[in-house]
Enzyme design. Structure first.
Site, PDB file in Angstrom:
ATOM      1  N   ASP A   9       0.853  -1.193   0.000  1.00 20.92           N
ATOM      2  CA  ASP A   9       0.000   0.000   0.000  1.00 20.92           C
ATOM      3  C   ASP A   9       0.887   1.241   0.000  1.00 20.92           C
ATOM      4  OD1 ASP A   9       0.837   0.346   2.607  1.00 20.92           O
ATOM      5  OD2 ASP A   9      -1.154   0.294   3.512  1.00 20.92           O
ATOM      6  N   CYS A  64       2.583  -3.634   4.010  1.00 21.39           N
ATOM      7  CA  CYS A  64       1.808  -2.423   4.297  1.00 21.39           C
ATOM      8  C   CYS A  64       2.469  -1.740   5.478  1.00 21.39           C
ATOM      9  CB  CYS A  64       0.322  -2.738   4.496  1.00 21.39           C
ATOM     10  SG  CYS A  64      -0.085  -3.745   5.938  1.00 21.39           S
ATOM     11  N   HIS A 119       8.018 -25.006   8.900  1.00 25.35           N
ATOM     12  CA  HIS A 119       6.975 -25.708   9.667  1.00 25.35           C
ATOM     13  C   HIS A 119       5.563 -25.461   9.155  1.00 25.35           C
ATOM     14  CE1 HIS A 119       9.549 -26.323  13.592  1.00 25.35           C
ATOM     15  NE2 HIS A 119      10.164 -26.727  12.497  1.00 25.35           N
ATOM     16  N   THR A 176       1.993  -2.082   8.798  1.00 29.94           N
ATOM     17  CA  THR A 176       2.349  -3.075   9.814  1.00 29.94           C
ATOM     18  C   THR A 176       2.530  -4.479   9.247  1.00 29.94           C
ATOM     19  OG1 THR A 176       0.023  -3.542  10.179  1.00 29.94           O
ATOM     20  CG2 THR A 176       1.036  -1.862  11.602  1.00 29.94           C
ATOM     21  N   HIS A 200       4.786 -31.759  10.354  1.00 33.39           N
ATOM     22  CA  HIS A 200       4.340 -30.407   9.999  1.00 33.39           C
ATOM     23  C   HIS A 200       3.288 -30.447   8.892  1.00 33.39           C
ATOM     24  CE1 HIS A 200       7.420 -29.009  12.628  1.00 33.39           C
ATOM     25  NE2 HIS A 200       8.375 -29.592  11.917  1.00 33.39           N
TER      26      HIS A 200
HETATM   27  C1  RB5 Z   1      -2.338   2.553   6.449  1.00 34.61           C
HETATM   28  O1  RB5 Z   1      -2.432   3.716   7.192  1.00 34.61           O
HETATM   29  C2  RB5 Z   1      -2.220   1.347   7.383  1.00 34.61           C
HETATM   30  O2  RB5 Z   1      -3.417   1.135   8.037  1.00 34.61           O
HETATM   31  C3  RB5 Z   1      -1.787   0.119   6.615  1.00 34.61           C
HETATM   32  O3  RB5 Z   1      -0.579   0.374   5.957  1.00 34.61           O
HETATM   33  C4  RB5 Z   1      -1.551  -1.114   7.435  1.00 34.61           C
HETATM   34  O4  RB5 Z   1      -0.688  -0.884   8.498  1.00 34.61           O
HETATM   35  C5  RB5 Z   1      -2.750  -1.872   7.829  1.00 34.61           C
HETATM   36  O5  RB5 Z   1      -2.689  -2.936   8.449  1.00 34.61           O
END
Ligand code: RB5
Length: 154
Positions: free
Chosen positions: A8, A65, A98, A67, A133
Site C-alpha cells: 500500500d 503495508c 513448519h 504493519t 508439519h
Molecule cells: C495505512 O495507514 C495502514 O493502516 C496500513 O498500511 C496497514 O498498516 C494496515 O494494516
C-alpha cells in the site's frame, strides 16, 4: 523463481527496495502495485498477490503495508493462502519450514530495510520440512476448506 509483490502507500519505498533486492538475485516479479504514494486500500494488493499465488501463476508472494497486518489478513482470506507477518528473520524461516507459508508479509513502519531484506532472504532460502508439519498444515487447510476441524470436534 517468480514472485508476486504488493504493497500500500505506506510501503511504496520499501517495496521498491525489496523488489530491487529480489531482482538482483534473478527473481522475476509480478508487481500488483500500488506504485502511487496516494492513499491506497491494502486489501486490493493483498488480494491480487494472493490470487496469483493461489492460481500457481507465481511461486509465492511478498506483501507489505504499514504493519503487514492488514494486507496479510486480506491475503489469508484467499483459498489456499498461508501468509505470515514477520518482524524478524527467525519466524520467517520457521514459517516456511513448519507452516509451509506461501506468502510473506511485513510492515514498512515496523522493520527497517536491512531487517526486511534478512526476513525475505531467510524465507526464500528455507524449505518446508513436511512430516508432522504436513499433518498440522493439513489441519489448517481443513479448517479453511470445511469450516471445521474434525479431530477437534471429537
Ligand atoms: C495505512 O495507514 C495502514 O493502516 C496500513 O498500511 C496497514 O498498516 C494496515 O494494516
Amino acid at each position: 523463481m517468480k514472485l508476486a509483490i504488493g504493497n500500500d502507500h505506506a510501503a511504496l519505498e520499501m517495496k521498491k527496495e525489496i523488489a530491487a533486492h529480489l531482482e538482483s538475485k534473478g527473481i522475476e516479479l509480478v508487481d500488483v502495485g500500488t506504485n502511487s504514494p496516494d492513499s491506497f486500500h491494502y486489501p486490493i494488493s493483498g488480494y491480487k498477490a494472493a490470487k496469483l499465488v493461489a492460481s500457481g501463476e507465481v511461486d509465492g508472494g511478498i506483501i507489505i503495508c504499514g504493519t503487514g497486518v492488514g494486507i496479510s489478513l486480506a491475503a489469508n482470506k484467499v483459498d489456499g493462502i498461508r501468509c505470515c507477518v514477520c518482524s524478524e528473520p527467525y519466524s520467517a524461516k520457521l514459517s516456511k519450514q513448519h507452516n509451509n507459508t506461501n506468502m510473506l508479509a511485513f510492515g514498512a513502519r515496523v522493520v527497517g530495510i536491512e531487517t526486511a531484506k534478512m526476513i525475505v532472504d531467510e524465507w526464500l532460502n528455507a524449505a518446508f520440512e513436511g512430516g508432522r508439519h504436513q499433518t498440522r498444515v493439513d489441519m489448517i487447510m481443513e479448517i479453511q476448506d470445511t469450516g471445521k476441524l474434525a479431530v477437534a470436534e471429537e
